[in-house]
Design a protein around this motif. Structure first.
Motif, PDB file in Angstrom:
ATOM      1  N   LEU A  97      37.270  44.914  49.537  1.00 26.98           N
ATOM      2  CA  LEU A  97      37.786  44.483  48.240  1.00 26.98           C
ATOM      3  C   LEU A  97      37.367  45.379  47.082  1.00 26.98           C
ATOM      4  CD1 LEU A  97      39.488  42.440  46.767  1.00 26.98           C
ATOM      5  CD2 LEU A  97      37.511  40.917  46.650  1.00 26.98           C
ATOM      6  N   PRO A  98      36.106  45.817  46.949  1.00 22.47           N
ATOM      7  CA  PRO A  98      35.779  46.706  45.821  1.00 22.47           C
ATOM      8  C   PRO A  98      36.574  48.003  45.847  1.00 22.47           C
ATOM      9  CG  PRO A  98      33.792  46.043  47.007  1.00 22.47           C
ATOM     10  CD  PRO A  98      34.934  45.496  47.766  1.00 22.47           C
ATOM     11  N   ARG A  99      36.829  48.529  47.054  1.00 14.86           N
ATOM     12  CA  ARG A  99      37.612  49.767  47.163  1.00 14.86           C
ATOM     13  C   ARG A  99      39.076  49.507  46.816  1.00 14.86           C
ATOM     14  NH1 ARG A  99      32.823  49.181  50.605  1.00 14.86           N
ATOM     15  NH2 ARG A  99      31.862  51.276  50.694  1.00 14.86           N
ATOM     16  N   ILE A 100      39.575  48.335  47.186  1.00 13.43           N
ATOM     17  CA  ILE A 100      40.946  47.985  46.825  1.00 13.43           C
ATOM     18  C   ILE A 100      41.078  47.872  45.314  1.00 13.43           C
ATOM     19  CG2 ILE A 100      42.658  46.126  46.928  1.00 13.43           C
ATOM     20  CD1 ILE A 100      41.690  45.604  49.813  1.00 13.43           C
ATOM     21  N   LEU A 101      40.123  47.209  44.676  1.00 10.38           N
ATOM     22  CA  LEU A 101      40.167  47.072  43.215  1.00 10.38           C
ATOM     23  C   LEU A 101      40.100  48.436  42.533  1.00 10.38           C
ATOM     24  CD1 LEU A 101      37.830  43.975  42.739  1.00 10.38           C
ATOM     25  CD2 LEU A 101      40.328  44.032  42.662  1.00 10.38           C
ATOM     26  N   ALA A 102      39.249  49.328  43.054  1.00 12.99           N
ATOM     27  CA  ALA A 102      39.153  50.678  42.478  1.00 12.99           C
ATOM     28  C   ALA A 102      40.467  51.428  42.659  1.00 12.99           C
ATOM     29  CB  ALA A 102      38.004  51.435  43.130  1.00 12.99           C
ATOM     30  N   GLY A 103      41.087  51.289  43.840  1.00 12.77           N
ATOM     31  CA  GLY A 103      42.352  51.959  44.090  1.00 12.77           C
ATOM     32  C   GLY A 103      43.474  51.439  43.210  1.00 12.77           C
ATOM     33  N   LEU A 104      43.466  50.148  42.946  1.00  9.61           N
ATOM     34  CA  LEU A 104      44.470  49.591  42.038  1.00  9.61           C
ATOM     35  C   LEU A 104      44.307  50.170  40.639  1.00  9.61           C
ATOM     36  CD1 LEU A 104      44.476  45.825  43.119  1.00  9.61           C
ATOM     37  CD2 LEU A 104      46.143  47.586  43.728  1.00  9.61           C
ATOM     38  N   ARG A 105      43.059  50.263  40.184  1.00 10.45           N
ATOM     39  CA  ARG A 105      42.817  50.841  38.858  1.00 10.45           C
ATOM     40  C   ARG A 105      43.311  52.278  38.789  1.00 10.45           C
ATOM     41  NH1 ARG A 105      37.931  47.762  39.296  1.00 10.45           N
ATOM     42  NH2 ARG A 105      36.847  49.569  40.163  1.00 10.45           N
ATOM     43  N   GLU A 106      43.069  53.051  39.827  1.00 10.98           N
ATOM     44  CA  GLU A 106      43.526  54.444  39.842  1.00 10.98           C
ATOM     45  C   GLU A 106      45.048  54.541  39.768  1.00 10.98           C
ATOM     46  OE1 GLU A 106      41.925  56.085  43.379  1.00 10.98           O
ATOM     47  OE2 GLU A 106      39.843  56.117  42.641  1.00 10.98           O
ATOM     48  N   ARG A 107      45.726  53.549  40.301  1.00 14.08           N
ATOM     49  CA  ARG A 107      47.186  53.537  40.292  1.00 14.08           C
ATOM     50  C   ARG A 107      47.759  52.849  39.055  1.00 14.08           C
ATOM     51  NH1 ARG A 107      45.159  53.940  45.104  1.00 14.08           N
ATOM     52  NH2 ARG A 107      46.310  54.820  46.875  1.00 14.08           N
ATOM     53  N   GLY A 108      46.886  52.389  38.171  1.00 17.58           N
ATOM     54  CA  GLY A 108      47.336  51.716  36.965  1.00 17.58           C
ATOM     55  C   GLY A 108      47.846  50.309  37.213  1.00 17.58           C
ATOM     56  N   LEU A 109      47.430  49.697  38.318  1.00 17.79           N
ATOM     57  CA  LEU A 109      47.872  48.355  38.666  1.00 17.79           C
ATOM     58  C   LEU A 109      46.784  47.340  38.327  1.00 17.79           C
ATOM     59  CD1 LEU A 109      49.544  49.119  42.106  1.00 17.79           C
ATOM     60  CD2 LEU A 109      50.672  48.767  39.890  1.00 17.79           C
ATOM     61  N   VAL A 110      47.210  46.188  37.831  1.00 17.64           N
ATOM     62  CA  VAL A 110      46.277  45.192  37.320  1.00 17.64           C
ATOM     63  C   VAL A 110      46.453  43.880  38.096  1.00 17.64           C
ATOM     64  CG1 VAL A 110      45.552  43.863  35.305  1.00 17.64           C
ATOM     65  CG2 VAL A 110      46.353  46.242  35.029  1.00 17.64           C
ATOM     66  N   PRO A 111      45.401  43.352  38.726  1.00 18.95           N
ATOM     67  CA  PRO A 111      45.511  42.042  39.373  1.00 18.95           C
ATOM     68  C   PRO A 111      45.799  40.952  38.349  1.00 18.95           C
ATOM     69  CG  PRO A 111      43.560  43.226  40.135  1.00 18.95           C
ATOM     70  CD  PRO A 111      44.069  43.962  38.954  1.00 18.95           C
ATOM     71  N   ALA A 112      46.648  40.025  38.739  1.00 18.67           N
ATOM     72  CA  ALA A 112      46.999  38.893  37.880  1.00 18.67           C
ATOM     73  C   ALA A 112      47.241  37.678  38.770  1.00 18.67           C
ATOM     74  CB  ALA A 112      48.242  39.206  37.046  1.00 18.67           C
ATOM     75  N   ALA A 113      47.228  36.518  38.163  1.00 15.94           N
ATOM     76  CA  ALA A 113      47.528  35.290  38.901  1.00 15.94           C
ATOM     77  C   ALA A 113      48.947  35.380  39.465  1.00 15.94           C
ATOM     78  CB  ALA A 113      47.395  34.079  37.995  1.00 15.94           C
ATOM     79  N   LEU A 114      49.150  34.761  40.618  1.00 13.24           N
ATOM     80  CA  LEU A 114      50.456  34.812  41.266  1.00 13.24           C
ATOM     81  C   LEU A 114      51.569  34.322  40.353  1.00 13.24           C
ATOM     82  CD1 LEU A 114      52.163  35.261  43.824  1.00 13.24           C
ATOM     83  CD2 LEU A 114      51.501  32.956  44.567  1.00 13.24           C
ATOM     84  N   SER A 115      51.315  33.247  39.628  1.00 14.22           N
ATOM     85  CA  SER A 115      52.348  32.716  38.728  1.00 14.22           C
ATOM     86  C   SER A 115      52.737  33.732  37.664  1.00 14.22           C
ATOM     87  CB  SER A 115      51.867  31.417  38.081  1.00 14.22           C
ATOM     88  OG  SER A 115      50.717  31.650  37.269  1.00 14.22           O
ATOM     89  N   GLU A 116      51.782  34.511  37.205  1.00 15.19           N
ATOM     90  CA  GLU A 116      52.066  35.507  36.182  1.00 15.19           C
ATOM     91  C   GLU A 116      52.859  36.679  36.764  1.00 15.19           C
ATOM     92  OE1 GLU A 116      48.347  36.545  34.462  1.00 15.19           O
ATOM     93  OE2 GLU A 116      47.876  34.492  33.864  1.00 15.19           O
ATOM     94  N   VAL A 117      52.534  37.067  37.997  1.00 19.54           N
ATOM     95  CA  VAL A 117      53.253  38.168  38.641  1.00 19.54           C
ATOM     96  C   VAL A 117      54.703  37.781  38.894  1.00 19.54           C
ATOM     97  CG1 VAL A 117      53.409  39.568  40.737  1.00 19.54           C
ATOM     98  CG2 VAL A 117      51.171  39.169  39.660  1.00 19.54           C
ATOM     99  N   LEU A 118      54.908  36.566  39.407  1.00 15.07           N
ATOM    100  CA  LEU A 118      56.274  36.161  39.727  1.00 15.07           C
ATOM    101  C   LEU A 118      57.107  35.909  38.492  1.00 15.07           C
ATOM    102  CD1 LEU A 118      55.712  33.785  42.772  1.00 15.07           C
ATOM    103  CD2 LEU A 118      56.134  36.252  42.738  1.00 15.07           C
ATOM    104  N   ALA A 119      56.448  35.534  37.391  1.00 14.17           N
ATOM    105  CA  ALA A 119      57.178  35.215  36.163  1.00 14.17           C
ATOM    106  C   ALA A 119      57.321  36.427  35.254  1.00 14.17           C
ATOM    107  CB  ALA A 119      56.467  34.095  35.406  1.00 14.17           C
ATOM    108  N   ALA A 120      56.861  37.585  35.695  1.00 12.80           N
ATOM    109  CA  ALA A 120      56.829  38.758  34.811  1.00 12.80           C
ATOM    110  C   ALA A 120      58.218  39.195  34.387  1.00 12.80           C
ATOM    111  CB  ALA A 120      56.102  39.920  35.492  1.00 12.80           C
ATOM    112  N   GLY A 121      59.220  38.835  35.169  1.00 16.17           N
ATOM    113  CA  GLY A 121      60.572  39.248  34.811  1.00 16.17           C
ATOM    114  C   GLY A 121      61.261  38.296  33.860  1.00 16.17           C
TER     115      GLY A 121
END
Length: 298
Positions: free
Chosen positions: A274-298
């Motif tokens: 998990l720490p490596r996944i979080l670091a990789g997401l940051r490098e890609r400019g991706l931000v973890p968010a609650a599922l409801s927020e991700v699905l409602a982003a559109g």
């Protein structure tokens, strides 16, 4: 229905829940395949919080702060693989499986724990939003941890059936919920989770992602949204963290729904990955968010 490229891997993942013990490393599937069940996130409509009530046992129910993912009861539930591909948000979801076999392993001392506290510690320390798909039997076995999840405003609670039994035939040798019992099985899980309050949702995930028209029809009275996922981490049975990290970072995109597990004994490398996944997401400019927020982003 399960997307073709996920089917070989999911067979191994479900086997982890059946036997409940680590056995061998899994092979990661990378072959592309079409998705026929993707639905945009615009249908997610948060509803007002429920008023406090009292359960049949006299316990006061703590009202949920939000109830996203609800659809009109009586209609076939939508099935979602991921959210809109615009933006930079991704959803980290963690399944909390619990079967009768896993409970027996705990009772006999064969397995020490199916709750990975290091995952919770990291998410809390780094203030990372996440969504937990809980089986009712896991909640009953770990009430204090469920309360801890519910008390975190960054965490959402979702439904992963009562005892991780399949809602279809031929689902990786999982025991099957009788067709007439499917509605009650899912409803019971919502009832088990409800007293904990927090950010409860009407999201539902089938074991093995196995579902058909009959299974979806059984959920129609409950007003749920079915969430599969487009990134399978492969964490059950992994003997090293590197394949888990590759499985996520090689496939994650804006709007992705990542499937991981919080069941320590059969997902014991997830906390290292998990720490490596979080670091990789940051490098890609991706931000973890609650599922409801991700699905409602559109």
């Amino acid at each position: 229905m399960i997307r073709p490229r996920l089917r070989p891997l999911l067979g191994v993942l479900v086997a982890a829940a059946i036997v409940g013990t680590a056995a061998s490393a899994i092979a990661l599937s990378t072959a592309p395949g079409p998705s026929t069940s993707t639905v945009g996130g615009s249908f997610v409509q948060p509803t007002a919080s429920a008023a406090p009530s009292v359960s049949a046992t006299g316990q006061e129910r703590r009202p949920a702060a939000t109830v996203p993912g609800a659809t009109r009861a009586g209609t076939r539930p939508p099935v979602v693989d991921h959210g809109p591909r615009s933006g930079n948000r991704v959803a980290l979801t963690f399944d909390a499986d619990m079967t009768d076999g896993m409970l027996q392993n705990l009772r006999t001392g064969r397995v020490k724990s199916y709750a990975n506290l290091r995952i919770l510690d990291l998410l809390e320390r780094e203030q990372v939003p996440a969504t937990f798909f809980l089986t009712g039997k896991w909640v009953e076995r770990y009430p204090d941890l469920t309360r801890r999840i519910a008390d975190n405003p960054r965490f959402e609670l979702a439904n992963h059936t009562y005892g991780h039994a399949a809602y279809t035939g031929n689902c990786y040798d999982l025991p099957r919920v009788p067709p007439k019992g499917m509605t009650g099985d899912a409803a019971k899980t919502f009832e088990v989770i409800e007293p904990y309050g927090g950010r409860q949702t009407r999201y539902f995930r089938f074991p093995g992602l196995c579902h058909d028209a009959a299974a979806l029809a059984a959920l129609a009275p409950l007003g749920v949204t079915v969430v599969d996922g487009d990134v399978v981490s492969g964490d059950p049975f992994a003997t090293a963290w590197e394949p888990i990290v590759r499985a996520v970072l090689d496939h994650v995109r804006p709007g992705s729904v990542v499937i991981m597990h919080v069941t320590e004994a059969n997902a014991r490398m997830t906390d290292e990955a998990l720490p490596r996944i979080l670091a990789g997401l940051r490098e890609r400019g991706l931000v973890p968010a609650a599922l409801s927020e991700v699905l409602a982003a559109g």
